[in-house]
Structures are given as structure tokens and as C-alpha cells.
Design an enzyme around this catalytic site. Structure first.
Site, PDB file in Angstrom:
ATOM      1  N   CYS A   1      -4.300   3.425   7.010  1.00 19.54           N
ATOM      2  CA  CYS A   1      -3.708   3.597   5.821  1.00 19.54           C
ATOM      3  C   CYS A   1      -3.286   1.918   5.295  1.00 19.54           C
ATOM      4  O   CYS A   1      -2.731   1.855   4.257  1.00 19.54           O
ATOM      5  CB  CYS A   1      -2.580   4.166   5.732  1.00 19.54           C
ATOM      6  SG  CYS A   1      -3.014   6.177   6.124  1.00 19.54           S
TER       7      CYS A   1
ATOM      8  N   HIS B   1       0.425  10.058  -0.535  1.00 20.63           N
ATOM      9  CA  HIS B   1      -0.368   9.214   0.094  1.00 20.63           C
ATOM     10  C   HIS B   1      -1.833   9.003  -0.088  1.00 20.63           C
ATOM     11  O   HIS B   1      -2.612   9.905   0.325  1.00 20.63           O
ATOM     12  CB  HIS B   1      -0.010   9.430   1.513  1.00 20.63           C
ATOM     13  CG  HIS B   1      -0.405   8.165   2.632  1.00 20.63           C
ATOM     14  ND1 HIS B   1      -0.631   7.043   1.910  1.00 20.63           N
ATOM     15  CD2 HIS B   1      -0.228   8.210   3.911  1.00 20.63           C
ATOM     16  CE1 HIS B   1      -0.862   6.355   3.088  1.00 20.63           C
ATOM     17  NE2 HIS B   1      -0.737   6.822   4.237  1.00 20.63           N
TER      18      HIS B   1
END
Length: 407
Positions: A164, A336
Site C-alpha cells: 500500500c 483504502h
């Protein structure tokens, strides 16, 4: 050689908008892009929540059918965002044909074409049935290979896969290459597929919120009552450029990239670290020649998970306790965005910087004990922003932080 690096174009394709103007309105209004996907529940997920990203409609007017056949879902998103970014930067086909432009994108592995290929083979037992496009869709470099072909990009060309933090690292590496004089312009960004194949393993970890009765209230970074993150995706693209090069061609400069910091936790594969977070942030500020007192806004990584939010809150408190920097996580609205997030959050930060506001950390009702002293923004604040710190932290302990500054 040490050159200044600026951003002259940006593009976005996300669950809160597929244009800069639409995203600006969503950020200012605190509008969530999260919804319920029944297909996920039918497939066997615990949670059907996701960022609802509009599927691009591409025709032969946009791209030749052979190119379209080789575009994965995330590559479609990246094409749409990159086209916007080049347009805003004033870069047309003729410029791209006559000049060397690089491409560094962060993206996840491409689940959908891999699963579809396996299904075809199990049914047909004949590789000839796989067709032309699935190979180019399934490679981890699917975004870069497609963008370099479509836009005639002949500079640096590789994919960042750093969980991420991927989108953030892509910008950091583009910044370093330009700063060192190795490239004049690099298209940087991040892309993430959103189909139900791509996130089943995360759902298996019980990482996702199951607050399915109120999807827009499910993503709750730093909130005591959060119960997990919401997966999302799309693409964000930014044109990074040498400052003098931008001036020479009369480009409109959006902001300057002044700092990049990174670290690795070196611990458990899914274990965050406040030390790792703090090191990345400190290195980014040191590279930028600024300190905590100079930061006006922090776009936190905070994903709405207990451990991730806790360790970042500890690091933020260590560095920014008592400072004026306002803090929010745009993931409260977007969910996210995973491999894309580090790039999209720079786009979101630039939009705020240009329009003098800080977007809210929506759904924050009761900050947990670790975030209680942070200067968290619950409602949109109209304020001048000159310097932004943006955090991105990923599985495997990879950490990235960027500092951007208004010119």
C-alpha cells in the site's frame, strides 16, 4: 546535480469522482464513495463493502481494439487518469513523440485475468483458447507496458509493487530520477483493480469492516469504534517534471515535490511500527529541509484498522504533538485504495492546497486513546495550505512519506 522537481499535471479515477472538479467537491463536502457490492457476498466474502468505482467505457475512438484487449481493469483506470494528467500538463501526442518521458506506476498483482485464464484452462484444456489479451492483462507490469505503448513513452519504465506504499514510492522514485538529472519528465502514479477476485484473501484475514447496514459510515480512521478497512481502488496519475524544463515550455506548475522518505520495519510481515513510520516521515522532512513546525497538513495513511491506525497515531504524536499541522485520512471517504493510495492521496492533497481547505476525517466520533491528542479534522476547514506531508505504509513493513509544497 540536484534539480527542483514540480508537478504540472494530475488525473484521478476514484470512487469519489472521475475528474479533478468532481473529486474536489467530494473532498470539500466530505462525501463518501463507499457502497455495498452484492457480488462479494455471493462469492463468499464476509463483507460486501467496497469503494464503488465507475468502469471506464472505452471505444475505438479512444484506443485500438488490440490495445483494449490487453488492458487489465487497473490499466483502464490508469489510462483514464493519465490522459487527464497529460492534458492538464499541456502534453500532447506530438510532444510525447518528440521527447523522452518516463513511466513509473505502482500497482497490485492482476487477479482477474489470472483467475479467468485458469477457468478457461480447466474447462477447455487448450492454451489456444486463452486469446490475445490475457497475457498483457495478467502481468504485474500490465499498467506500465500499456501506458508506455499508448502514450509512446520512451524513458524509464518499470512497476513498483510495494503493497500500500506503491503509489507513493513511484512518485518518490520519479522525483529522485529527475532531481539527479536522469529524466526531465516522468509519469508517476498508482492503480488498483476493484473486482471481487482481487481482495478475497484480505477478507479472509477479517481485515474488512462488516458495518454493511451503513456503508458510508463504515470507514472510520482513528475512531475508537472502527471495525476494519474498506477496499477500494481506481487510479491516480501525476506528471513530474524538472522545474526549469517546466518553465521553458510555459507549463502551469501545480506544486513542488520537495521531500521523499522511506524505511522498512524489519519485523512481522503484517506488523506496523511507529518507529518505521516516524523514520520515513523524518527523512522526508529532512530531505525537504523542513521541520514539524513547517507542515500545515498531514494526509495520514490511517486505513481504519486497529493496529495500523494505532502505530501511525503514536508516530504522529511523537513528531507533531503540540504543532499546528491539521491531520485527516481521506480514506474515511475513499476507503483504502491500496496500491493506488499513495498517488491518489497526493492528488487529493494538491486539490486541497490549490483550493485552501482541509478535507475532513469523516465518521470520527470518538478518537481512540492513541489519537486523542492529534489535531484531527472532523469537519472541512477553510485554511491556506503551503506544505503537506503524505504518509503511506504497507504490508511487509514498507513505509513511504512525501512532502509537497506550494510554489
Amino acid at each position: 546535480m540536484s534539480r527542483r522537481v514540480v508537478i504540472t499535471g494530475m488525473g484521478i479515477w476514484s470512487c469519489i469522482g472521475t475528474s479533478i472538479e468532481a473529486v474536489k467537491e467530494s473532498l470539500y463536502q466530505g462525501k463518501s464513495g463507499i457502497g455495498l457490492d452484492p457480488q462479494r457476498l455471493e462469492y463468499g466474502y464476509r463483507s460486501g463493502l467496497k469503494g464503488i468505482v465507475e468502469k471506464p467505457v472505452l471505444t475505438k475512438k479512444d484506443l485500438d481494439r488490440h490495445i483494449r484487449a490487453g488492458l487489465s481493469e487497473e490499466a483502464e483506470y490508469a489510462f483514464m487518469a493519465s490522459r487527464q494528467a497529460f492534458k492538464q500538463a499541456g502534453i500532447d501526442d506530438q510532444y510525447l513523440l518528440n521527447n523522452e518521458v518516463g513511466c513509473i506506476f505502482g500497482n497490485d498483482s492482476s487477479a482477474k485475468p489470472v483467475v479467468e485464464s485458469a477457468k478457461i484452462m480447466e474447462e477447455k484444456h487448450d492454451t489456444a483458447m486463452l486469446g490475445y489479451g490475457l497475457i498483457f492483462q495478467s502481468m504485474n507490469s500490465t499498467v506500465n507496458m500499456n501506458l508506455s505503448t499508448i502514450f509512446h513513452l520512451r524513458g524509464v519504465n518499470f512497476t513498483i509493487s510495494a503493497a500500500c506504499a506503491s503509489g507513493s514510492h513511484s512518485i518518490g522514485l520519479g522525483y529522485m530520477l529527475i532531481k539527479q538529472g536522469l529524466q526531465d519528465m516522468v509519469l508517476c502514479g498508482g492503480a488498483q483493480e476493484t473486482n471481487y477476485y482481487s481482495m478475497a484473501s484480505f477478507d479472509a484475514l477479517s481485515a474488512f469492516s462488516v458495518r454493511m447496514d451503513s456503508p458510508t459510515e463504515a470507514s472510520r480512521p482513528f475512531d475508537r469504534d472502527r471495525d476494519g478497512l474498506i477496499p477500494s481502488g481506481g487510479a491516480a496519475a501525476l506528471v513530474l517534471e524538472d522545474y526549469d524544463h517546466a518553465l521553458a515550455r510555459g507549463a502551469n506548475i501545480l506544486c513542488e515535490v520537495v521531500g521523499y522518505g522511506f524505511s522498512s520495519n524489519g519485523g512481522g510481515i503484517s506488523q506496523p511500527s511507529d518507529d518505521g513510520c516516524a523514520i520515513a516521515m523524518s527523512r522526508a522532512m529532512s530531505d525537504a529541509g523542513v521541520g514539524p513546525d513547517d507542515i500545515d497538513y498531514i494526509n495520514a495513511h490511517a486505513t481504519s484498522t486497529l493496529q495500523g491506525d494505532m502505530y501511525e497515531a503514536k508516530a504522529l504524536t511523537r513528531l507533531f504533538d503540540g504543532k499546528h499541522a491539521l491531520i485527516s485520512s481521506t480514506k474515511s471517504m475513499t476507503g483504502h485504495e491500496c496500491w493506488m493510495a499513495g498517488a491518489s492521496e497526493i492528488v487529493y492533497s494538491i486539490i486541497m492546497m490549490q483550493n485552501n481547505f482541509v478535507a475532513p476525517n469523516i465518521n470520527l466520533q470518538t478518537p481512540d486513546e492513541h489519537a486523542a491528542s492529534l489535531n484531527l479534522v472532523r469537519n472541512t476547514v477553510d485554511v491556506e495550505i503551503n506544505t503537506v506531508l503524505s504518509n503511506s505504509f504497507g504490508f511487509g513493513g514498507t513505509n513511504s512519506a512525501l512532502v509537497i509544497k506550494k510554489i
